[in-house]
Design a protein around this motif. Structure first.
Motif, mmCIF file in Angstrom:
data_model
loop_
_atom_site.group_PDB
_atom_site.id
_atom_site.type_symbol
_atom_site.label_atom_id
_atom_site.label_comp_id
_atom_site.label_asym_id
_atom_site.label_seq_id
_atom_site.Cartn_x
_atom_site.Cartn_y
_atom_site.Cartn_z
ATOM 1 N N GLY A 45 -48.964 47.198 39.581
ATOM 2 C CA GLY A 45 -48.891 48.556 39.529
ATOM 3 C C GLY A 45 -49.898 49.204 38.686
ATOM 4 N N ILE A 46 -50.621 48.245 37.864
ATOM 5 C CA ILE A 46 -51.812 49.055 37.073
ATOM 6 C C ILE A 46 -52.959 48.061 37.504
ATOM 7 C CG2 ILE A 46 -50.349 50.094 35.273
ATOM 8 C CD1 ILE A 46 -51.300 47.823 33.544
ATOM 9 N N ILE A 47 -54.265 48.744 37.101
ATOM 10 C CA ILE A 47 -55.532 47.973 37.534
ATOM 11 C C ILE A 47 -55.288 46.632 36.833
ATOM 12 C CG2 ILE A 47 -56.762 50.162 37.889
ATOM 13 C CD1 ILE A 47 -58.103 49.663 35.292
ATOM 14 N N PRO A 48 -55.853 45.551 37.494
ATOM 15 C CA PRO A 48 -55.731 44.203 36.996
ATOM 16 C C PRO A 48 -56.448 44.030 35.514
ATOM 17 C CG PRO A 48 -56.845 44.420 39.257
ATOM 18 C CD PRO A 48 -56.680 45.732 38.972
ATOM 19 N N GLY A 49 -57.434 44.645 35.269
ATOM 20 C CA GLY A 49 -58.201 44.147 34.139
ATOM 21 C C GLY A 49 -57.357 44.552 32.792
ATOM 22 N N LEU A 50 -56.432 45.723 33.108
ATOM 23 C CA LEU A 50 -55.697 46.500 32.203
ATOM 24 C C LEU A 50 -54.494 45.537 32.012
ATOM 25 C CD1 LEU A 50 -55.219 48.665 29.580
ATOM 26 C CD2 LEU A 50 -54.001 50.186 31.538
ATOM 27 N N GLU A 51 -53.835 45.254 32.996
ATOM 28 C CA GLU A 51 -52.752 44.365 32.949
ATOM 29 C C GLU A 51 -53.115 42.959 31.990
ATOM 30 O OE1 GLU A 51 -50.791 42.933 36.644
ATOM 31 O OE2 GLU A 51 -49.296 44.165 36.273
ATOM 32 N N PHE A 52 -54.193 42.634 32.403
ATOM 33 C CA PHE A 52 -54.745 41.072 31.824
ATOM 34 C C PHE A 52 -54.826 41.426 30.353
ATOM 35 C CE2 PHE A 52 -57.955 38.601 29.887
ATOM 36 C CZ PHE A 52 -57.489 37.285 30.429
ATOM 37 N N GLU A 53 -55.390 42.797 29.668
ATOM 38 C CA GLU A 53 -55.443 42.837 28.330
ATOM 39 C C GLU A 53 -53.975 43.143 27.820
ATOM 40 O OE1 GLU A 53 -57.929 42.713 26.410
ATOM 41 O OE2 GLU A 53 -59.483 42.332 28.113
ATOM 42 N N LEU A 54 -53.062 43.628 28.425
ATOM 43 C CA LEU A 54 -51.631 43.893 27.759
ATOM 44 C C LEU A 54 -50.963 42.683 27.847
ATOM 45 C CD1 LEU A 54 -51.114 47.349 29.805
ATOM 46 C CD2 LEU A 54 -50.777 46.890 27.187
ATOM 47 N N GLU A 55 -51.338 41.658 28.578
ATOM 48 C CA GLU A 55 -50.376 40.110 28.377
ATOM 49 C C GLU A 55 -50.454 39.859 26.939
ATOM 50 O OE1 GLU A 55 -49.566 38.632 31.454
ATOM 51 O OE2 GLU A 55 -48.543 36.904 30.462
ATOM 52 N N GLY A 56 -49.055 39.573 26.552
ATOM 53 C CA GLY A 56 -48.898 39.116 25.320
ATOM 54 C C GLY A 56 -49.000 39.862 24.025
ATOM 55 N N LYS A 57 -49.076 41.255 24.395
ATOM 56 C CA LYS A 57 -48.913 42.149 23.199
ATOM 57 C C LYS A 57 -47.678 42.516 22.815
ATOM 58 C CE LYS A 57 -53.632 43.536 22.957
ATOM 59 N NZ LYS A 57 -54.175 42.161 23.718
ATOM 60 N N LYS A 58 -47.405 43.171 21.824
ATOM 61 C CA LYS A 58 -46.207 43.488 21.223
ATOM 62 C C LYS A 58 -46.013 44.960 20.883
ATOM 63 C CE LYS A 58 -45.148 39.093 18.808
ATOM 64 N NZ LYS A 58 -43.837 38.714 19.632
#
Ligand code: ZN
Length: 166
Positions: A45-58
């Motif tokens: 639903g969002i651009i792939p690069g941003l989704e990748f960066e968000l992975e694992g964040k709290k």
């Protein structure tokens, strides 16, 4: 209830505040002053690069990241810039730079934006307006929750900030 131990992973519903700037440091879009952006992680639903960066964040984490065009809206394709006779438009006398039109192509519906009007022809550009741009996101994670079964089936978020079915 918010579980503050959750970290962002596939099938979590994530709320973020963000400010998007381009390579000239111009603000293109921001959620500040509005509701946060709510999306289903892992659903594209969002651009792939941003989704990748968000992975694992709290929840509460803040970060700033610059995403290259390849992981955002793609590189610009000059083949998508075309000159078209005005008469192909339903309203040839009212064409202006910045107008956009949707047309059906072999690859499905595409949006073209007029970038030049000259004489009997117009130049249209089928690139996404942010194609070729490196995008910088300033992000704060506001909330994370587990998606419902229904949301997973639909592939999008329901409720506040999400999709509503009438
Ligand atoms: Zn739905």
């Amino acid at each position: 209830m918010t579980d503050t131990n959750l970290s962002i992973a596939k099938n979590q519903v994530v709320s973020i505040h963000y400010t998007l700037t381009d390579s000239q440091n111009e603000v293109i879009d921001t959620s500040e002053g509005n509701e946060p952006l709510v999306y289903l992680h892992g659903a594209g639903g969002i651009i792939p690069g941003l989704e990748f960066e968000l992975e694992g964040k709290k929840i509460g984490e803040k970060f700033k990241v610059t995403i290259p065009p390849e992981k955002a809206y793609g590189p610009r394709a000059e083949g998508l810039v075309q000159e078209v006779p005005k008469v192909q438009f339903p309203n040839p006398d009212q064409l202006e730079v910045g107008m956009s039109f949707q047309t059906d192509t072999d690859q499905g519906p595409m949006v073209f934006t007029i970038t030049e009007v000259q004489g009997l022809s117009v130049t249209v550009d089928g690139n996404h307006p942010l194609a070729g741009e490196a995008l910088t996101f300033d992000v704060t994670v506001q909330d994370i929750r587990t998606a419902t079964d229904e949301e997973l089936q639909h592939g999008h978020v329901h409720g506040p900030g999400g999709h509503h079915h009438g």
